[in-house]
Design a protein around this motif. Structure first.
Motif, PDB file in Angstrom:
ATOM      1  N   GLY A  71       0.830  -1.203   0.000  1.00 44.62           N
ATOM      2  CA  GLY A  71       0.000   0.000   0.000  1.00 44.62           C
ATOM      3  C   GLY A  71       0.862   1.249   0.000  1.00 44.62           C
ATOM      4  N   ARG A  72       0.748   2.046  -1.044  1.00 44.58           N
ATOM      5  CA  ARG A  72       1.542   3.276  -1.137  1.00 44.58           C
ATOM      6  C   ARG A  72       0.672   4.531  -1.209  1.00 44.58           C
ATOM      7  N   ILE A  73      -0.556   4.378  -1.746  1.00 48.29           N
ATOM      8  CA  ILE A  73      -1.416   5.545  -1.900  1.00 48.29           C
ATOM      9  C   ILE A  73      -2.813   5.264  -1.346  1.00 48.29           C
ATOM     10  N   VAL A  74      -3.505   6.335  -1.013  1.00 52.43           N
ATOM     11  CA  VAL A  74      -4.942   6.319  -0.798  1.00 52.43           C
ATOM     12  C   VAL A  74      -5.553   7.022  -2.001  1.00 52.43           C
ATOM     13  N   ALA A  75      -6.655   6.501  -2.518  1.00 50.72           N
ATOM     14  CA  ALA A  75      -7.228   7.026  -3.759  1.00 50.72           C
ATOM     15  C   ALA A  75      -8.581   7.663  -3.497  1.00 50.72           C
ATOM     16  N   LEU A  76      -8.813   8.811  -4.118  1.00 51.25           N
ATOM     17  CA  LEU A  76     -10.107   9.477  -4.109  1.00 51.25           C
ATOM     18  C   LEU A  76     -10.617   9.515  -5.542  1.00 51.25           C
ATOM     19  N   GLU A 107      -7.397   2.844   1.864  1.00 57.25           N
ATOM     20  CA  GLU A 107      -6.844   3.333   3.136  1.00 57.25           C
ATOM     21  C   GLU A 107      -6.473   2.203   4.094  1.00 57.25           C
ATOM     22  N   ILE A 108      -7.076   1.018   3.941  1.00 56.52           N
ATOM     23  CA  ILE A 108      -6.828  -0.048   4.912  1.00 56.52           C
ATOM     24  C   ILE A 108      -5.361  -0.452   4.908  1.00 56.52           C
ATOM     25  N   ALA A 109      -4.794  -0.658   3.725  1.00 56.16           N
ATOM     26  CA  ALA A 109      -3.387  -1.057   3.645  1.00 56.16           C
ATOM     27  C   ALA A 109      -2.477   0.010   4.233  1.00 56.16           C
ATOM     28  N   ILE A 110      -2.864   1.274   4.091  1.00 60.52           N
ATOM     29  CA  ILE A 110      -2.049   2.369   4.634  1.00 60.52           C
ATOM     30  C   ILE A 110      -2.126   2.402   6.158  1.00 60.52           C
ATOM     31  N   THR A 124     -14.963   2.427 -15.750  1.00 60.48           N
ATOM     32  CA  THR A 124     -15.141   3.449 -16.771  1.00 60.48           C
ATOM     33  C   THR A 124     -13.834   4.228 -16.871  1.00 60.48           C
ATOM     34  N   ALA A 125     -13.753   5.128 -17.824  1.00 59.06           N
ATOM     35  CA  ALA A 125     -12.652   6.086 -17.799  1.00 59.06           C
ATOM     36  C   ALA A 125     -12.745   6.854 -16.478  1.00 59.06           C
ATOM     37  N   CYS A 126     -11.614   7.054 -15.835  1.00 61.91           N
ATOM     38  CA  CYS A 126     -11.624   7.616 -14.478  1.00 61.91           C
ATOM     39  C   CYS A 126     -10.576   8.707 -14.308  1.00 61.91           C
ATOM     40  N   ARG A 127     -10.848   9.582 -13.356  1.00 63.13           N
ATOM     41  CA  ARG A 127      -9.829  10.454 -12.779  1.00 63.13           C
ATOM     42  C   ARG A 127      -9.728  10.093 -11.312  1.00 63.13           C
ATOM     43  N   ILE A 128      -8.513   9.788 -10.899  1.00 62.86           N
ATOM     44  CA  ILE A 128      -8.261   9.335  -9.535  1.00 62.86           C
ATOM     45  C   ILE A 128      -7.222  10.243  -8.903  1.00 62.86           C
ATOM     46  N   LEU A 129      -7.522  10.758  -7.715  1.00 62.07           N
ATOM     47  CA  LEU A 129      -6.538  11.516  -6.955  1.00 62.07           C
ATOM     48  C   LEU A 129      -5.729  10.538  -6.120  1.00 62.07           C
ATOM     49  N   ALA A 130      -4.429  10.472  -6.383  1.00 62.17           N
ATOM     50  CA  ALA A 130      -3.539   9.571  -5.655  1.00 62.17           C
ATOM     51  C   ALA A 130      -2.867  10.343  -4.526  1.00 62.17           C
ATOM     52  N   ILE A 131      -3.197   9.977  -3.290  1.00 60.72           N
ATOM     53  CA  ILE A 131      -2.695  10.669  -2.097  1.00 60.72           C
ATOM     54  C   ILE A 131      -1.599   9.824  -1.462  1.00 60.72           C
ATOM     55  N   ASP A 132      -0.483  10.430  -1.187  1.00 62.56           N
ATOM     56  CA  ASP A 132       0.628   9.707  -0.571  1.00 62.56           C
ATOM     57  C   ASP A 132       0.190   9.080   0.746  1.00 62.56           C
ATOM     58  N   GLY A 133       0.401   7.771   0.872  1.00 61.81           N
ATOM     59  CA  GLY A 133      -0.088   7.044   2.037  1.00 61.81           C
ATOM     60  C   GLY A 133       0.529   7.486   3.343  1.00 61.81           C
ATOM     61  N   SER A 134       1.817   7.728   3.348  1.00 63.29           N
ATOM     62  CA  SER A 134       2.493   8.139   4.579  1.00 63.29           C
ATOM     63  C   SER A 134       1.994   9.501   5.044  1.00 63.29           C
ATOM     64  N   ALA A 135       1.848  10.432   4.109  1.00 62.19           N
ATOM     65  CA  ALA A 135       1.343  11.758   4.462  1.00 62.19           C
ATOM     66  C   ALA A 135      -0.095  11.674   4.962  1.00 62.19           C
ATOM     67  N   PHE A 136      -0.906  10.803   4.349  1.00 59.75           N
ATOM     68  CA  PHE A 136      -2.292  10.622   4.784  1.00 59.75           C
ATOM     69  C   PHE A 136      -2.350  10.094   6.208  1.00 59.75           C
ATOM     70  N   ARG A 137      -1.524   9.119   6.517  1.00 65.29           N
ATOM     71  CA  ARG A 137      -1.539   8.526   7.861  1.00 65.29           C
ATOM     72  C   ARG A 137      -1.110   9.546   8.915  1.00 65.29           C
ATOM     73  N   ALA A 150     -12.751   7.734   9.758  1.00 60.84           N
ATOM     74  CA  ALA A 150     -12.162   6.558   9.108  1.00 60.84           C
ATOM     75  C   ALA A 150     -12.726   5.278   9.714  1.00 60.84           C
ATOM     76  N   ILE A 151     -12.903   5.270  11.027  1.00 59.32           N
ATOM     77  CA  ILE A 151     -13.481   4.099  11.693  1.00 59.32           C
ATOM     78  C   ILE A 151     -14.919   3.883  11.222  1.00 59.32           C
ATOM     79  N   ARG A 152     -15.690   4.980  11.104  1.00 61.03           N
ATOM     80  CA  ARG A 152     -17.074   4.862  10.616  1.00 61.03           C
ATOM     81  C   ARG A 152     -17.098   4.321   9.195  1.00 61.03           C
ATOM     82  N   MET A 153     -16.175   4.788   8.367  1.00 64.77           N
ATOM     83  CA  MET A 153     -16.122   4.335   6.979  1.00 64.77           C
ATOM     84  C   MET A 153     -15.836   2.829   6.916  1.00 64.77           C
ATOM     85  N   LEU A 154     -14.889   2.373   7.715  1.00 67.93           N
ATOM     86  CA  LEU A 154     -14.577   0.946   7.743  1.00 67.93           C
ATOM     87  C   LEU A 154     -15.753   0.145   8.286  1.00 67.93           C
TER      88      LEU A 154
END
Length: 256
Positions: A71-76, A107-110, A124-137, A150-154
């Motif tokens: 896990g390196r990124i979190v994606a939006l 986010e789970i792997a991060i 489909t064709a997508c646009r994905i925001l790739a967020i650095d996992g370490s910075a997110f954590r 995050a707990i509610r989401m999980l």
């Protein structure tokens, strides 16, 4: 990562190549759901994450990551739809979630510092925001409100998987298929008069991965519903022609 946002988010008029980085960040922020993990981060942490992240424009059927990858990124998801799935011991695919615009995943792997537990593939064709996992954590660790989000989401994801497991043992096959079609229509639909067109294509194999049904069973029920005027089929595209009938069918079939 380390680079500034490299692309615009999609707007109703498409991407404007000349927008400034601040305008791009503002566009991304409009897609962040209220009370979500990102929206509850401290302002400076959120801005720092967005400035360090990149926007990836991906075609349909592109694999973002596979089960077992580090896990390196979190994606939006900014635009389009992404399928999150796993493969069972019998080599059958199981669809865990379909992530649409505004949905955060990966986010789970991060958070657990573990390998990926699912495949992520664009529907489909997508646009994905790739967020650095370490910075997110690190940003999450500074915000108790975002951590609780995050707990509610999980918890919500666990509840959804549990509900599908209960459906698999308590509901007849066609009811599970009807529920899946109604769920897909809520995720991505285009209403044309009284009909609802599901906004992306799913193969019968993928519908089977959502419902636990075989392709033969799905084909049988879809043909029957087409003859009844409930659905319209065009290749792998599905249009719901009688949503009320499908909802009533599910409601009458579910346990009281």
């Amino acid at each position: 990562m380390g680079s500034v946002v490299a692309d615009c988010t999609a707007s109703g008029n498409g991407c404007v190549a000349s927008c400034s980085n601040d305008e791009r960040i503002a566009g991304i922020r409009r897609l962040i759901k209220p009370d979500s993990v990102l929206s509850l981060l401290a302002e400076r942490d959120l801005l720092a994450l967005l400035r360090q992240s990149t926007v990836r424009t991906l075609p349909r059927h592109r694999v973002l990551f596979r089960c077992g990858d580090p896990g390196r990124i979190v994606a939006l998801v900014l635009q389009g739809f992404v399928k999150l799935s796993s493969t069972a011991l019998n080599d059958r695919e199981v669809v865990l979630e379909i992530a649409g615009p505004g949905t955060l995943f990966g986010e789970i792997a991060i958070l657990t510092d573990a390998a990926r537990r699912a495949d992520a593939t664009t529907l489909t064709a997508c646009r994905i925001l790739a967020i650095d996992g370490s910075a997110f954590r690190h940003a999450l660790a500074r915000s108790p409100e975002a951590m609780f989000a995050a707990i509610r989401m999980l918890s919500d994801r666990l509840s959804a998987v549990t509900a599908r497991g209960m459906d698999a043992v308590s509901l007849p096959a066609p009811v599970r298929l009807a529920k899946a079609l109604l769920h897909l229509a809520e995720l991505a639909s285009e209403r044309v008069e009284s009909r609802i067109h599901i906004g992306f294509r799913l193969s019968q194999r993928e519908l089977g991965a959502m419902t636990g049904l075989t392709r033969e069973s799905i084909n049988k029920h879809l043909r029957a519903w087409r003859e009844m005027g409930w659905v319209e089929l065009s290749g792998s595209a599905v249009t719901l022609c009688d949503v009320v009938a499908l909802r009533n069918y599910v409601h009458l079939s579910e346990p009281a």
